[in-house]
Design a protein around this motif. Structure first.
Motif, PDB file in Angstrom:
ATOM      1  N   ASN A  31      29.130  56.927  39.172  1.00 59.85           N
ATOM      2  CA  ASN A  31      27.827  56.570  38.620  1.00 59.85           C
ATOM      3  C   ASN A  31      27.869  56.503  37.099  1.00 59.85           C
ATOM      4  OD1 ASN A  31      25.763  56.176  40.691  1.00 59.85           O
ATOM      5  ND2 ASN A  31      26.335  58.215  41.350  1.00 59.85           N
ATOM      6  N   TYR A  32      28.728  57.293  36.487  1.00 59.52           N
ATOM      7  CA  TYR A  32      28.877  57.215  35.041  1.00 59.52           C
ATOM      8  C   TYR A  32      29.670  55.973  34.636  1.00 59.52           C
ATOM      9  CZ  TYR A  32      26.911  61.767  33.850  1.00 59.52           C
ATOM     10  OH  TYR A  32      26.055  62.817  33.637  1.00 59.52           O
ATOM     11  N   ILE A  33      30.699  55.655  35.423  1.00 60.09           N
ATOM     12  CA  ILE A  33      31.543  54.516  35.053  1.00 60.09           C
ATOM     13  C   ILE A  33      32.141  53.891  36.313  1.00 60.09           C
ATOM     14  CG2 ILE A  33      33.554  56.021  34.661  1.00 60.09           C
ATOM     15  CD1 ILE A  33      34.418  54.011  32.456  1.00 60.09           C
ATOM     16  N   LYS A  34      32.093  52.582  36.365  1.00 59.88           N
ATOM     17  CA  LYS A  34      32.718  51.821  37.436  1.00 59.88           C
ATOM     18  C   LYS A  34      33.580  50.732  36.817  1.00 59.88           C
ATOM     19  CE  LYS A  34      29.115  52.356  40.970  1.00 59.88           C
ATOM     20  NZ  LYS A  34      28.157  51.643  41.865  1.00 59.88           N
ATOM     21  N   LYS A  35      34.628  50.384  37.539  1.00 61.36           N
ATOM     22  CA  LYS A  35      35.505  49.328  37.051  1.00 61.36           C
ATOM     23  C   LYS A  35      35.869  48.399  38.189  1.00 61.36           C
ATOM     24  CE  LYS A  35      39.035  48.047  34.024  1.00 61.36           C
ATOM     25  NZ  LYS A  35      39.973  48.427  32.998  1.00 61.36           N
ATOM     26  N   GLU A  36      35.895  47.098  37.880  1.00 65.17           N
ATOM     27  CA  GLU A  36      36.257  46.087  38.863  1.00 65.17           C
ATOM     28  C   GLU A  36      37.210  45.091  38.219  1.00 65.17           C
ATOM     29  OE1 GLU A  36      32.512  44.368  39.734  1.00 65.17           O
ATOM     30  OE2 GLU A  36      31.807  46.033  40.983  1.00 65.17           O
ATOM     31  N   GLY A  37      38.044  44.494  39.048  1.00 61.38           N
ATOM     32  CA  GLY A  37      38.954  43.460  38.571  1.00 61.38           C
ATOM     33  C   GLY A  37      39.006  42.315  39.552  1.00 61.38           C
ATOM     34  N   LYS A  60      52.326  41.520  42.675  1.00 59.58           N
ATOM     35  CA  LYS A  60      52.357  42.742  41.873  1.00 59.58           C
ATOM     36  C   LYS A  60      50.933  43.225  41.650  1.00 59.58           C
ATOM     37  CE  LYS A  60      55.296  43.785  38.844  1.00 59.58           C
ATOM     38  NZ  LYS A  60      56.132  43.958  37.646  1.00 59.58           N
ATOM     39  N   THR A  61      50.785  44.540  41.639  1.00 55.75           N
ATOM     40  CA  THR A  61      49.478  45.155  41.423  1.00 55.75           C
ATOM     41  C   THR A  61      49.436  45.783  40.037  1.00 55.75           C
ATOM     42  OG1 THR A  61      49.176  45.598  43.778  1.00 55.75           O
ATOM     43  CG2 THR A  61      47.841  46.880  42.258  1.00 55.75           C
ATOM     44  N   TYR A  62      48.377  45.475  39.307  1.00 56.07           N
ATOM     45  CA  TYR A  62      48.195  46.011  37.957  1.00 56.07           C
ATOM     46  C   TYR A  62      47.014  46.978  37.978  1.00 56.07           C
ATOM     47  CZ  TYR A  62      51.366  42.254  36.831  1.00 56.07           C
ATOM     48  OH  TYR A  62      52.469  41.430  36.801  1.00 56.07           O
ATOM     49  N   THR A  63      47.305  48.232  37.635  1.00 57.00           N
ATOM     50  CA  THR A  63      46.285  49.273  37.666  1.00 57.00           C
ATOM     51  C   THR A  63      45.798  49.558  36.262  1.00 57.00           C
ATOM     52  OG1 THR A  63      47.251  50.264  39.636  1.00 57.00           O
ATOM     53  CG2 THR A  63      45.767  51.637  38.352  1.00 57.00           C
ATOM     54  N   ASN A  64      44.521  49.462  36.104  1.00 56.76           N
ATOM     55  CA  ASN A  64      43.878  49.617  34.803  1.00 56.76           C
ATOM     56  C   ASN A  64      42.904  50.790  34.881  1.00 56.76           C
ATOM     57  OD1 ASN A  64      43.051  49.125  32.228  1.00 56.76           O
ATOM     58  ND2 ASN A  64      42.418  47.022  32.577  1.00 56.76           N
ATOM     59  N   GLY A 101      40.105  54.307  37.731  1.00 54.50           N
ATOM     60  CA  GLY A 101      41.183  53.327  37.724  1.00 54.50           C
ATOM     61  C   GLY A 101      41.044  52.374  38.890  1.00 54.50           C
ATOM     62  N   VAL A 102      41.484  51.150  38.703  1.00 50.29           N
ATOM     63  CA  VAL A 102      41.419  50.160  39.773  1.00 50.29           C
ATOM     64  C   VAL A 102      42.678  49.300  39.716  1.00 50.29           C
ATOM     65  CG1 VAL A 102      40.135  48.510  38.357  1.00 50.29           C
ATOM     66  CG2 VAL A 102      40.027  48.338  40.832  1.00 50.29           C
ATOM     67  N   GLY A 103      43.238  49.017  40.892  1.00 54.33           N
ATOM     68  CA  GLY A 103      44.414  48.166  40.975  1.00 54.33           C
ATOM     69  C   GLY A 103      44.048  46.776  41.474  1.00 54.33           C
ATOM     70  N   VAL A 104      44.592  45.769  40.821  1.00 54.85           N
ATOM     71  CA  VAL A 104      44.316  44.386  41.201  1.00 54.85           C
ATOM     72  C   VAL A 104      45.649  43.680  41.430  1.00 54.85           C
ATOM     73  CG1 VAL A 104      43.323  42.194  40.488  1.00 54.85           C
ATOM     74  CG2 VAL A 104      42.166  44.326  39.902  1.00 54.85           C
ATOM     75  N   SER A 105      45.774  43.048  42.586  1.00 52.73           N
ATOM     76  CA  SER A 105      46.988  42.310  42.909  1.00 52.73           C
ATOM     77  C   SER A 105      46.820  40.841  42.530  1.00 52.73           C
ATOM     78  CB  SER A 105      47.298  42.411  44.405  1.00 52.73           C
ATOM     79  OG  SER A 105      47.593  43.743  44.764  1.00 52.73           O
ATOM     80  N   VAL A 106      47.860  40.287  41.955  1.00 54.27           N
ATOM     81  CA  VAL A 106      47.853  38.885  41.534  1.00 54.27           C
ATOM     82  C   VAL A 106      48.664  38.084  42.548  1.00 54.27           C
ATOM     83  CG1 VAL A 106      48.510  37.255  39.729  1.00 54.27           C
ATOM     84  CG2 VAL A 106      47.604  39.509  39.119  1.00 54.27           C
ATOM     85  N   ALA A 107      48.034  37.088  43.120  1.00 51.72           N
ATOM     86  CA  ALA A 107      48.692  36.271  44.143  1.00 51.72           C
ATOM     87  C   ALA A 107      49.877  35.513  43.560  1.00 51.72           C
ATOM     88  CB  ALA A 107      47.700  35.299  44.766  1.00 51.72           C
ATOM     89  N   THR A 108      50.886  35.332  44.383  1.00 52.51           N
ATOM     90  CA  THR A 108      52.079  34.612  43.951  1.00 52.51           C
ATOM     91  C   THR A 108      52.676  33.871  45.138  1.00 52.51           C
ATOM     92  OG1 THR A 108      54.334  34.869  43.073  1.00 52.51           O
ATOM     93  CG2 THR A 108      53.425  36.721  44.303  1.00 52.51           C
ATOM     94  N   SER A 109      53.259  32.726  44.872  1.00 56.97           N
ATOM     95  CA  SER A 109      53.859  31.948  45.955  1.00 56.97           C
ATOM     96  C   SER A 109      54.973  31.068  45.398  1.00 56.97           C
ATOM     97  CB  SER A 109      52.808  31.071  46.652  1.00 56.97           C
ATOM     98  OG  SER A 109      53.410  30.228  47.609  1.00 56.97           O
ATOM     99  N   VAL A 110      56.205  31.425  45.751  1.00 54.68           N
ATOM    100  CA  VAL A 110      57.328  30.554  45.402  1.00 54.68           C
ATOM    101  C   VAL A 110      57.736  29.700  46.593  1.00 54.68           C
ATOM    102  CG1 VAL A 110      58.234  31.972  43.528  1.00 54.68           C
ATOM    103  CG2 VAL A 110      58.962  32.431  45.882  1.00 54.68           C
TER     104      VAL A 110
END
Length: 359
Positions: free
Chosen positions: A17-23, A122-126, A142-151
């Motif tokens: 309630n004091y702080i929320k984070k989203e990515g 890869k997941t980046y946690t901020n 803290g919140v982790g966000v995964s970035v999609a990738t496709s080779v």
């Protein structure tokens, strides 16, 4: 004096309630949102601290507070960024009290050189923290966000029941990295065979590539549990910061699968190797649905007490010879003479009244 002891769950609720984070991740960026004072407390000397992980680069022109553009001023503030520690801070001012929610947003570019080299995201946690008078110690989230990738991406593009062919698609280098020495291999699974000359390649602009240099097909040895290996050495000019689209066809071999009422799934895997990158794999499943005969009721006439039936033959649209349809009419029903048609043309089928069978 009343003492309140918070459980771990309650502490988490209070902190949130004091702080929320989203990515929210895009193709090569992450948009971050930090919301503070979500419970409308009075907080004096409030300060947001947000430490960026390695592999992300702050886009300094993207920072907003409550929708208003903010500029970094490392001398006077209130918004500062320490590039050495990768820490973004915003101070609401000494002696200033906030009593409504505040929202800080910004964008980071994904600059991690390993982020787009494989199919593994890869997941980046901020982590963001809030301090101030009236704020519990160690208030952070803290919140982790995964970035999609496709080779490499394999997909089934459909099944043609009339010729029993499956179309497969392989997309190489969706990330558009500078890929060199790319080799795609695809092992044709048992039950299928490669359709000769069905292999096509399109470049980044959707133009057909001709001739197709570097393609080989190895016929399997006797008794092998696969039907051959496709191998395509992709020329570097097609994959250097560009996407390549490959398509080819396979044919279903077993008529017990394609000449009956049945659905069978075929799974196929493609493998990519390239210079300096890890091996990556992608598989796809294509349902093969066959329907040579179907029957349904078209309705009941209460006045005549008649049911109209429809029998469809060969929805696969494949060549059939010597076709015989037999319909055993259930007890309590009797065939209505002269009621049979094909399309709009009347027909006279053979009807055995003793067995109540229509042929």
């Amino acid at each position: 004096t009343t003492t309140t002891v918070l459980s771990d769950e309650a502490k988490e609720y209070k902190t949130s309630n004091y702080i929320k984070k989203e990515g929210l991740a895009g193709f090569d960026y992450i948009d971050w949102t930090v919301k503070i004072n979500n419970n409308y407390f009075a907080i004096t000397d409030a300060k947001i601290t947000d430490k960026l992980p390695e592999g992300l680069t702050l886009e300094e022109g993207s920072i907003k507070l409550n929708g208003t553009d903010m500029a970094i001023d490392n001398t006077n503030g209130p918004l500062k960024y320490d590039s050495g520690t990768r820490t973004l801070t915003y101070e609401f001012g000494a002696g200033t009290t906030i009593n409504i929610p505040q929202t800080l947003t910004y964008r980071t570019k994904v600059t991690d050189p390993e982020a787009f080299t494989s199919n593994t995201p890869k997941t980046y946690t901020n982590e963001a923290g809030l301090t101030g008078i009236g704020v519990p110690a160690d208030t952070k989230v803290g919140v982790g966000v995964s970035v999609a990738t496709s080779v490499i991406e394999k997909s089934g593009q459909g099944y043609n029941p009339s010729n029993q062919e499956i179309t497969w698609r392989i997309i190489v280098n969706n990330n558009k990295i500078d890929m060199k020495g790319a080799v795609v291999t695809d092992s044709i699974p048992a039950g299928l065979e490669y359709v000769s000359d069905s292999f096509t390649v399109k470049d980044n602009d959707e133009n057909n590539v001709t001739p197709i240099d570097g393609l080989t097909f190895d016929v399997p040895p006797a008794g092998a549990n696969q039907r051959g290996l496709l191998k395509y050495n992709i020329p570097d000019y097609l994959t250097g910061n560009k996407t390549v689209t490959i398509e080819f066809k396979t044919k279903v071999l077993d008529n017990n699968l394609y000449a009956t009422n049945k659905t069978t799934n075929f799974t196929n895997e493609a493998v990519l190797n390239y210079t300096g990158g890890p091996e990556s794999k992608s598989h796809a499943t294509q349902p093969v649905k066959s329907e040579v005969i179907s029957k349904r009721s078209l309705g009941y006439n209460y006045n005549t007490r008649e049911i109209e039936w429809e029998v469809k033959i060969n929805q696969n649209k494949m060549p059939l010879t010597n076709v015989v349809v037999t319909d055993i009419i259930p007890m309590g029903h009797k065939y209505v003479l002269g009621s049979s048609i094909i399309g709009n043309d009347p027909i006279v089928p053979s009807y055995d009244e003793a067995s109540n069978t229509l042929i």
